[in-house]
Write an enzyme that holds these catalytic residues in place. Structure first.
Site, PDB file in Angstrom:
ATOM      1  N   GLU A 179       1.169   3.308  -1.478  1.00  0.00           N
ATOM      2  CA  GLU A 179       1.670   2.528  -0.348  1.00  0.00           C
ATOM      3  C   GLU A 179       2.285   1.192  -0.982  1.00  0.00           C
ATOM      4  O   GLU A 179       1.797  -0.046  -0.653  1.00  0.00           O
ATOM      5  CB  GLU A 179       0.252   2.138   0.468  1.00  0.00           C
ATOM      6  N   GLU A 378      -2.289  11.011   3.330  1.00  0.00           N
ATOM      7  CA  GLU A 378      -3.511  10.435   3.843  1.00  0.00           C
ATOM      8  C   GLU A 378      -3.182  10.504   5.390  1.00  0.00           C
ATOM      9  O   GLU A 378      -1.902  10.295   6.024  1.00  0.00           O
ATOM     10  CB  GLU A 378      -3.391   9.205   3.574  1.00  0.00           C
TER      11      GLU A 378
HETATM   12  P1  P53 Z   1      -8.868   1.426   5.325  1.00  0.00           P
HETATM   13  C1  P53 Z   1      -3.648  -0.550   5.574  1.00  0.00           C
HETATM   14  C2  P53 Z   1      -2.873  -0.022   6.492  1.00  0.00           C
HETATM   15  C3  P53 Z   1      -2.632   1.417   6.395  1.00  0.00           C
HETATM   16  C4  P53 Z   1      -3.207   1.930   5.297  1.00  0.00           C
HETATM   17  O1  P53 Z   1      -7.705   2.199   5.282  1.00  0.00           O
HETATM   18  C5  P53 Z   1      -4.012   1.354   4.233  1.00  0.00           C
HETATM   19  C6  P53 Z   1      -4.198  -0.192   4.581  1.00  0.00           C
HETATM   20  C7  P53 Z   1      -4.973  -0.797   3.653  1.00  0.00           C
HETATM   21  O2  P53 Z   1      -6.179  -0.957   4.123  1.00  0.00           O
HETATM   22  O3  P53 Z   1      -4.557   1.798   3.275  1.00  0.00           O
HETATM   23  C8  P53 Z   1      -4.641   3.404   3.308  1.00  0.00           C
HETATM   24  O4  P53 Z   1      -9.812   2.078   4.305  1.00  0.00           O
HETATM   25  C9  P53 Z   1      -5.007   3.529   1.562  1.00  0.00           C
HETATM   26  C10 P53 Z   1      -6.371   3.957   1.255  1.00  0.00           C
HETATM   27  C11 P53 Z   1      -7.333   3.315   2.461  1.00  0.00           C
HETATM   28  C12 P53 Z   1      -6.640   3.962   3.734  1.00  0.00           C
HETATM   29  O5  P53 Z   1      -5.270   3.898   3.985  1.00  0.00           O
HETATM   30  O6  P53 Z   1      -8.694   0.171   5.233  1.00  0.00           O
HETATM   31  O7  P53 Z   1      -4.037   4.042   0.687  1.00  0.00           O
HETATM   32  O8  P53 Z   1      -6.824   3.310   0.126  1.00  0.00           O
HETATM   33  O9  P53 Z   1      -8.497   3.626   2.345  1.00  0.00           O
HETATM   34  C13 P53 Z   1      -7.532   3.759   5.172  1.00  0.00           C
HETATM   35  O10 P53 Z   1      -9.435   2.015   6.744  1.00  0.00           O
END
Ligand code: P53
Length: 481
Positions: A179, A378
């Site tokens: 990201e 993801e």
């Molecule tokens: P969490 C922000 C917005 C979209 C994805 O996120 C993001 C983030 C950062 O928080 O992160 C990605 O755990 C990232 C992972 C993360 C996952 O999305 O905040 O690549 O490390 O855990 C989900 O709910």
């Protein structure tokens, strides 16, 4: 041309995690302190804090994670039971180069990933590896100012070369920076730290610093692509951006142009990584600022010559914007403050818009701009789960979310003809949230008994979604009910 009747026969179904969010063992095997080790727990209401080094008496959720470091054989067995074809994780840079600026690697760290990848391969699970997923050595932040410094390019390449060579017969799919575009939101200290190791100085022009740091990372990424192909011709190296389509809130032209401008501010990183050049608007914008950025002719050649093999991306939500009177013509991106509510979409418990069609929109948009295979690395729903007295976890909300997204992904493949390599839902086993540091924001098919203050047996349990995903994989995405 062959038409796409469904997902490819070799479609990479799997799941995704990142080292710092699940491994724990933060001081074992010679590991150094990473930026994730100085981040406290938070919530939606109270932000995670970045402490000045590791402070006594403070709870740091990533220090123990879910203890994957010791429990990975059990966890991979469960993933194999679901039928995973691939498993996306990252290498903790600090296990290989504890301080980041050493010249020779830590053998114990290298051995850990040998064992982990061997365990994957035992089940014919293909490891998909991110080199830098929010976990660079903390020493590189304190000593060099993170990616402010051009020196980081060489440190990163030294690390990349070490792991490309070591695992060249075990790992084929790689990604450079997770990201990388989150730092477009430079109003928030967290994305700056996790993407680029930047700690904001009081009177700094942080926007300039972000563009400089991102440039060095993009050069490092392109050089890693080159190196990887020299080491093994079969390697596939991807970029990784957080894709959040930006919609105009209404059909008012001012809303539409604002959506376009904000989209540009978030996605120019991919223009560089996939198309090999800075977009015109950004060259123009940077020139106007008189920032005197360190971007050399050689850098631009490296970027042009070493574009990525595939587009890795995360997709969770879409956003929408509304223009304010007097705001034109720049429509600067101001992070979360830029967004307006979308009355057509429901939200998760953490306030993220649920928008399955947005995934098809994103895939079409990426396909039009970049002409490369895509890999959804993801996607998922963070939600609170309840363990029933009989040990079962009923999570129909998670199944609904994933099913709706897979349906749209299928339309993008079958109707729109997009070349999609695979799909790895996020946090296939419950882990520490990156954004909030919580454990209760769960994404997994596998439940882990641990709470937000680090209590719990760490026992693993299969949720209902575990069995659902198993049949999705078995039917290659045909059986979604
Ligand atoms: P969490 C922000 C917005 C979209 C994805 O996120 C993001 C983030 C950062 O928080 O992160 C990605 O755990 C990232 C992972 C993360 C996952 O999305 O905040 O690549 O490390 O855990 C989900 O709910």
């Amino acid at each position: 041309m062959k038409e796409n009747a469904g997902f490819r026969d070799d479609f990479l179904w799997g799941g995704a995690v990142a080292a710092h969010q699940l491994e724990g063992a933060w001081r074992e095997g010679g590991k150094g302190v990473s930026i994730a080790d100085v981040m406290t727990a938070g919530s939606n209401e109270s932000k995670r804090q970045i402490t000045d080094g590791v402070q006594p008496g403070v709870y740091y959720p990533n220090h123990e994670g879910i203890d994957f470091y010791h429990r990975y054989p059990e966890d991979l067995k469960l993933m194999a039971e679901m039928g995973f074809k691939c498993f996306r994780t990252s290498i903790a840079w600090t296990r290989i180069f504890p301080n980041g600026d050493e010249t020779s690697p830590n053998e114990e760290g290298l051995k850990f990933y040998d064992q982990l990848f061997d365990e994957c391969l035992k089940y014919q699970i293909e490891p998909v590896i991110t080199l830098s997923h929010f976990e660079m050595p903390y020493n590189l932040v304190t000593k060099y100012g993170g990616w402010r410094s051009r020196k980081l390019i060489d440190f990163f390449l030294n690390y990349a070369q070490t792991v490309f060579e070591r695992y060249q017969n075990k790992v084929k799919y790689w990604m450079t920076f997770n990201e990388i575009n989150n730092q477009a939101n430079y109003y928030d200290p967290l994305p700056l730290l996790v993407d680029s190791g930047l700690i904001v100085q009081p009177d700094e022009n942080i926007e300039r610093t972000m563009y400089q740091a991102a440039h060095y990372e993009l050069v490092a990424s392109a050089k890693a692509v080159k190196l990887a192909h020299q080491i093994n011709d079969d390697f596939k190296i991807g970029s990784m951006v957080a894709v959040t389509p930006i919609y105009p809130q209404t059909s008012k032209p001012a809303d539409v142009i604002k959506a376009e401008k904000i989209s540009q501010a978030r996605y120019w990183f991919e223009d560089v990584q996939a198309n090999g050049e800075y977009p015109w608007w950004l060259k123009n914008y940077q020139a106007k600022q008189n920032w005197n950025l360190d971007i050399t002719k050689e850098d631009l050649e490296v970027l042009a010559e070493n574009t990525v093999d595939y587009l890795g991306f995360s997709y969770y939500k879409s956003r929408c914007v509304s223009a304010n009177p007097g705001e034109a013509p720049q429509y600067r991106y101001q992070g979360i403050k830029s967004f307006a509510p979308n009355q057509h979409l429901p939200k998760t418990e953490w306030g993220w818009e649920i928008d399955p069609e947005g995934l098809r929109i994103a895939m079409n948009w990426l396909a039009d701009r970049y002409h490369k295979p895509q890999f959804i690395v993801e996607n998922g729903l963070g939600a609170v789960d309840q363990v029933e007295p009989d040990g079962k976890i009923h999570d129909p909300y998670r199944i609904d979310y994933l099913k709706a997204h897979i349906e749209q992904m299928k339309l993008a493949v079958v109707e729109d003809g997009i070349d999609l390599l695979g799909y790895t839902p996020w946090g296939c086993i419950d882990l520490i949230s990156a954004g909030t540091g919580e454990m209760s924001k769960r994404y997994g098919f596998i439940y882990v008994d641990r709470d937000d203050v680090g209590k719990g047996s760490l026992k693993r349990l299969r949720k209902d979604s575990f069995f659902w995903y198993q049949q999705v994989i078995k039917s290659n995405g045909e059986k979604l009910d």
